[in-house]
Motif scaffolding. Structure first.
Motif, PDB file in Angstrom:
ATOM      1  N   GLN A   1       1.872   4.205  10.088  1.00  0.00           N
ATOM      2  CA  GLN A   1       0.916   3.394   9.331  1.00  0.00           C
ATOM      3  C   GLN A   1       1.227   3.494   7.841  1.00  0.00           C
ATOM      4  O   GLN A   1       1.731   4.506   7.370  1.00  0.00           O
ATOM      5  CB  GLN A   1      -0.527   3.871   9.556  1.00  0.00           C
ATOM      6  N   ALA A   2       0.937   2.432   7.133  1.00  0.00           N
ATOM      7  CA  ALA A   2       1.086   2.432   5.679  1.00  0.00           C
ATOM      8  C   ALA A   2      -0.230   2.004   5.047  1.00  0.00           C
ATOM      9  O   ALA A   2      -0.900   1.098   5.549  1.00  0.00           O
ATOM     10  CB  ALA A   2       2.206   1.492   5.245  1.00  0.00           C
TER      11      ALA A   2
ATOM     12  N   ILE B   1      -1.631   0.641   1.464  1.00  0.00           N
ATOM     13  CA  ILE B   1      -1.143   0.046   0.223  1.00  0.00           C
ATOM     14  C   ILE B   1      -2.322  -0.239  -0.692  1.00  0.00           C
ATOM     15  O   ILE B   1      -3.274  -0.927  -0.286  1.00  0.00           O
ATOM     16  CB  ILE B   1      -0.383  -1.263   0.517  1.00  0.00           C
TER      17      ILE B   1
ATOM     18  N   THR C   1      -4.344  -1.643   5.005  1.00  0.00           N
ATOM     19  CA  THR C   1      -3.714  -0.845   6.053  1.00  0.00           C
ATOM     20  C   THR C   1      -2.745  -1.715   6.842  1.00  0.00           C
ATOM     21  O   THR C   1      -3.135  -2.747   7.388  1.00  0.00           O
ATOM     22  CB  THR C   1      -4.765  -0.265   7.018  1.00  0.00           C
ATOM     23  N   ALA C   2      -1.487  -1.294   6.873  1.00  0.00           N
ATOM     24  CA  ALA C   2      -0.471  -2.007   7.654  1.00  0.00           C
ATOM     25  C   ALA C   2      -0.158  -1.183   8.895  1.00  0.00           C
ATOM     26  O   ALA C   2       0.460  -0.119   8.795  1.00  0.00           O
ATOM     27  CB  ALA C   2       0.791  -2.217   6.817  1.00  0.00           C
TER      28      ALA C   2
ATOM     29  N   ILE D   1       4.419  -0.658  10.371  1.00  0.00           N
ATOM     30  CA  ILE D   1       4.949  -0.097   9.127  1.00  0.00           C
ATOM     31  C   ILE D   1       6.152  -0.865   8.593  1.00  0.00           C
ATOM     32  O   ILE D   1       6.409  -0.888   7.391  1.00  0.00           O
ATOM     33  CB  ILE D   1       5.291   1.395   9.347  1.00  0.00           C
TER      34      ILE D   1
ATOM     35  N   THR E   1       5.528  -3.354   5.664  1.00  0.00           N
ATOM     36  CA  THR E   1       4.994  -2.879   4.383  1.00  0.00           C
ATOM     37  C   THR E   1       5.533  -3.691   3.213  1.00  0.00           C
ATOM     38  O   THR E   1       4.779  -4.133   2.336  1.00  0.00           O
ATOM     39  CB  THR E   1       5.326  -1.394   4.177  1.00  0.00           C
TER      40      THR E   1
ATOM     41  N   ILE F   1       1.768   3.421  -2.482  1.00  0.00           N
ATOM     42  CA  ILE F   1       1.838   3.288  -1.034  1.00  0.00           C
ATOM     43  C   ILE F   1       1.933   4.680  -0.426  1.00  0.00           C
ATOM     44  O   ILE F   1       2.737   5.502  -0.868  1.00  0.00           O
ATOM     45  CB  ILE F   1       3.068   2.464  -0.609  1.00  0.00           C
TER      46      ILE F   1
ATOM     47  N   PHE G   1       2.054   6.865   3.435  1.00  0.00           N
ATOM     48  CA  PHE G   1       2.366   6.694   4.855  1.00  0.00           C
ATOM     49  C   PHE G   1       1.637   7.758   5.664  1.00  0.00           C
ATOM     50  O   PHE G   1       1.502   8.898   5.244  1.00  0.00           O
ATOM     51  CB  PHE G   1       3.873   6.777   5.087  1.00  0.00           C
TER      52      PHE G   1
ATOM     53  N   PRO H   1       9.968   4.303   4.416  1.00  0.00           N
ATOM     54  CA  PRO H   1       8.929   5.304   4.674  1.00  0.00           C
ATOM     55  C   PRO H   1       9.456   6.720   4.845  1.00  0.00           C
ATOM     56  O   PRO H   1       8.756   7.686   4.570  1.00  0.00           O
ATOM     57  CB  PRO H   1       8.276   4.803   5.978  1.00  0.00           C
TER      58      PRO H   1
END
Length: 228
Positions: free
Chosen positions: A39-40, A42, A113-114, A117, A120, A138, A140, A211
């Motif tokens: 998950q990322a 941002i 929330t991405a 990933i 991103t 950002i 992770f 990431p």
């Protein structure tokens, strides 16, 4: 880190028998697990300035609305977009020692929330192309962070025991396997710094986001009893 309480022989008389007083070995233990993030998060948004507060707010609201619509179009839902910060500041210039009012600055920061990933960079580019002009950073994460932390904690306990066992063997003393006390130290998730900038400008080049890996860490301190 090892802490060894100096060994001093003490005896307690009980009738015809005597026994040694227990002493303590203090050791630290560490557990670490490296994982791929899934998950990322941002943090980015829009900063606008105008002499009139209403105009600055209207411009900001319009830009944020465009950013949200564009993110929706690439699969980022409203649940994945939250307001992180909203602020209004008066701006001043100093001329010949005098404070001159310049206007207002309005800043609206979103937390996005991405879940995929690999998207991103696409999220960042889409937001910038749609009006975002500031990025806070950002980070992770991994969805099963708590489960991984429990594993790291177990590794830290075993690490502490192995250290205590080594010290006891070197001293040729009897170690009690169960610690009399255990305290948790500074633990958590170590993040790679992948991308951070205070401002963005539009570019024809796609933003590269790598990431890497994140480390789940756990640290403890444990006291073990030993007898001579």
């Amino acid at each position: 880190m090892y802490y060894y309480q100096p060994f001093v022989r003490n005896t307690v008389q009980t009738g015809r028998h005597s026994r040694s007083k227990p002493n303590t070995i203090r050791v630290s233990g560490e557990g670490k697990i490296a994982v791929q993030p899934d998950q990322a998060r941002i943090k980015l948004g829009v900063l606008t300035e105008d002499q009139e507060l209403q105009k600055a707010q209207e411009q900001n609201a319009a830009a944020i609305s465009n950013v949200k619509k564009a993110l929706n179009a690439i699969g980022i839902t409203d649940k994945q977009i939250q307001t992180s910060e909203f602020s209004i500041f008066p701006q001043y210039d100093f001329v010949d020692g005098k404070q001159i009012f310049r206007g207002y600055k309005v800043e609206h920061i979103l937390n996005i929330t991405a879940d995929e990933i690999e998207n991103t960079g696409l999220v960042v580019d889409t937001a910038v192309d749609s009006g975002a002009n500031t990025v806070r950073g950002i980070t992770f994460e991994t969805e099963n962070q708590q489960e991984l932390y429990q594993q790291a904690l177990s590794m830290a306990v075993m690490d502490a025991y192995r250290k205590a066992e080594t010290i006891a063997a070197s001293l040729r003393v009897q170690l009690i396997r169960t610690p009399v006390s255990v305290s948790e130290g500074n633990s958590g998730m170590v993040q790679p710094v992948s991308f951070q900038s205070s401002a963005l400008v539009k570019s024809a080049v796609s933003t590269p986001i790598q990431p890497g890996t994140i480390e789940i860490e756990s640290r403890i301190t444990a006291d073990f009893i030993f007898y001579s």
